[in-house]
Design a protein around this motif. Sequence first.
Motif, PDB file in Angstrom:
ATOM      1  N   ALA A 110     -78.535  21.941 -67.574  1.00 16.43           N
ATOM      2  CA  ALA A 110     -77.391  21.568 -66.732  1.00 16.43           C
ATOM      3  C   ALA A 110     -76.791  20.237 -67.182  1.00 16.43           C
ATOM      4  CB  ALA A 110     -77.813  21.498 -65.272  1.00 16.43           C
ATOM      5  N   VAL A 111     -77.644  19.313 -67.600  1.00 16.34           N
ATOM      6  CA  VAL A 111     -77.165  18.029 -68.114  1.00 16.34           C
ATOM      7  C   VAL A 111     -76.365  18.260 -69.397  1.00 16.34           C
ATOM      8  CG1 VAL A 111     -77.905  15.812 -69.086  1.00 16.34           C
ATOM      9  CG2 VAL A 111     -79.014  16.703 -67.039  1.00 16.34           C
ATOM     10  N   VAL A 113     -74.735  21.010 -70.287  1.00 14.80           N
ATOM     11  CA  VAL A 113     -73.463  21.642 -69.942  1.00 14.80           C
ATOM     12  C   VAL A 113     -72.476  20.571 -69.477  1.00 14.80           C
ATOM     13  CG1 VAL A 113     -72.322  23.210 -68.303  1.00 14.80           C
ATOM     14  CG2 VAL A 113     -74.445  23.899 -69.429  1.00 14.80           C
ATOM     15  N   GLU A 114     -72.953  19.646 -68.649  1.00 23.24           N
ATOM     16  CA  GLU A 114     -72.097  18.553 -68.185  1.00 23.24           C
ATOM     17  C   GLU A 114     -71.636  17.692 -69.360  1.00 23.24           C
ATOM     18  OE1 GLU A 114     -72.194  14.921 -64.945  1.00 23.24           O
ATOM     19  OE2 GLU A 114     -73.653  16.534 -64.794  1.00 23.24           O
ATOM     20  N   LEU A 115     -72.539  17.421 -70.294  1.00 19.51           N
ATOM     21  CA  LEU A 115     -72.170  16.643 -71.479  1.00 19.51           C
ATOM     22  C   LEU A 115     -71.116  17.363 -72.319  1.00 19.51           C
ATOM     23  CD1 LEU A 115     -75.598  15.294 -72.752  1.00 19.51           C
ATOM     24  CD2 LEU A 115     -73.693  13.948 -71.878  1.00 19.51           C
ATOM     25  N   HIS A 117     -68.882  19.401 -71.358  1.00 19.47           N
ATOM     26  CA  HIS A 117     -67.585  19.458 -70.682  1.00 19.47           C
ATOM     27  C   HIS A 117     -67.008  18.082 -70.361  1.00 19.47           C
ATOM     28  CE1 HIS A 117     -67.250  23.805 -70.199  1.00 19.47           C
ATOM     29  NE2 HIS A 117     -68.563  23.773 -70.175  1.00 19.47           N
ATOM     30  N   ARG A 118     -67.861  17.113 -70.012  1.00 22.76           N
ATOM     31  CA  ARG A 118     -67.365  15.785 -69.633  1.00 22.76           C
ATOM     32  C   ARG A 118     -67.485  14.768 -70.743  1.00 22.76           C
ATOM     33  NH1 ARG A 118     -70.223  13.648 -64.588  1.00 22.76           N
ATOM     34  NH2 ARG A 118     -69.896  11.849 -65.888  1.00 22.76           N
ATOM     35  N   SER A 120     -69.807  12.486 -71.058  1.00 23.81           N
ATOM     36  CA  SER A 120     -70.643  11.334 -70.716  1.00 23.81           C
ATOM     37  C   SER A 120     -71.858  11.807 -69.943  1.00 23.81           C
ATOM     38  CB  SER A 120     -69.845  10.322 -69.885  1.00 23.81           C
ATOM     39  OG  SER A 120     -69.396  10.933 -68.693  1.00 23.81           O
ATOM     40  N   PRO A 121     -73.000  11.153 -70.163  1.00 25.85           N
ATOM     41  CA  PRO A 121     -74.220  11.583 -69.484  1.00 25.85           C
ATOM     42  C   PRO A 121     -74.182  11.216 -68.005  1.00 25.85           C
ATOM     43  CG  PRO A 121     -74.654   9.618 -70.769  1.00 25.85           C
ATOM     44  CD  PRO A 121     -73.239  10.024 -71.053  1.00 25.85           C
ATOM     45  N   PRO A 122     -74.859  12.006 -67.174  1.00 33.26           N
ATOM     46  CA  PRO A 122     -74.940  11.666 -65.762  1.00 33.26           C
ATOM     47  C   PRO A 122     -75.855  10.453 -65.572  1.00 33.26           C
ATOM     48  CG  PRO A 122     -76.316  13.551 -66.231  1.00 33.26           C
ATOM     49  CD  PRO A 122     -75.577  13.221 -67.502  1.00 33.26           C
ATOM     50  N   HIS A 126     -79.780  11.507 -61.861  1.00 33.79           N
ATOM     51  CA  HIS A 126     -79.283  12.883 -61.857  1.00 33.79           C
ATOM     52  C   HIS A 126     -79.646  13.625 -63.142  1.00 33.79           C
ATOM     53  CE1 HIS A 126     -77.080  12.741 -58.138  1.00 33.79           C
ATOM     54  NE2 HIS A 126     -76.480  11.624 -58.505  1.00 33.79           N
ATOM     55  N   GLY A 128     -79.994  12.144 -66.257  1.00 32.98           N
ATOM     56  CA  GLY A 128     -79.656  11.421 -67.470  1.00 32.98           C
ATOM     57  C   GLY A 128     -80.880  10.656 -67.946  1.00 32.98           C
TER      58      GLY A 128
END
Length: 194
Positions: A110-111, A113-115, A117-118, A120-122, A126, A128
């Motif tokens: 999930a981290v 996938v966020e990376l 698309h965004r 930057s790391p959470p 959360h 990161g």
Amino acid sequence: EALGPLLLSALGLLKSSALRASVGDIGLDRRASIWSRLEALPLDLVDAFLRPRLFPLLPPQVAGADQEPFALPCPVALSSASLAPDGVYFLVDGEHISAWVGRQAALDVAVLVELLHRGSPPPIHHGGGPVAIAAASLLEALRCCLPHGRLLRPGFAVRQGDAEEPRFLGALIEDRTAGTGLSYADFLQSLSLP
């Protein structure tokens, strides 16, 4: 040896969704769309489509004075033998950046996938942490250092053993994959090349 990249590109074309023999998994509209896109892409992105690059996420290191901020690791062979169970790998196919996370890797999908698309790391609380920060740095390096890297769209992320893993492994053209059933060694042998 000088023919290696050309031969690997030829095998990549045979295994690509543009020419793959098994028609049932790719509709004619999709195949026509792929050919149309290939005609419009810059040559280096066509090369990446035919011969994707697999970049390993190297262990986070303390940046030294002589270390480049966006140094790309050398790509590894497009084979499942290159994938370590504790590793994280990014696949660049000329259109997308996708990721594979080993079963023992210290990074949540999930981290990733966020990376993707965004960018930057959470925050650390959360999911990161050092590995997520290293992954974000590598993604930024891929987008900055590769020709047309800013045009690459987010792909997908998969953990080793997940149901979506065959989708990632299908892009590793040096292995036997669905469609041709040829590995790179088999392909060379069929051409009567050493």
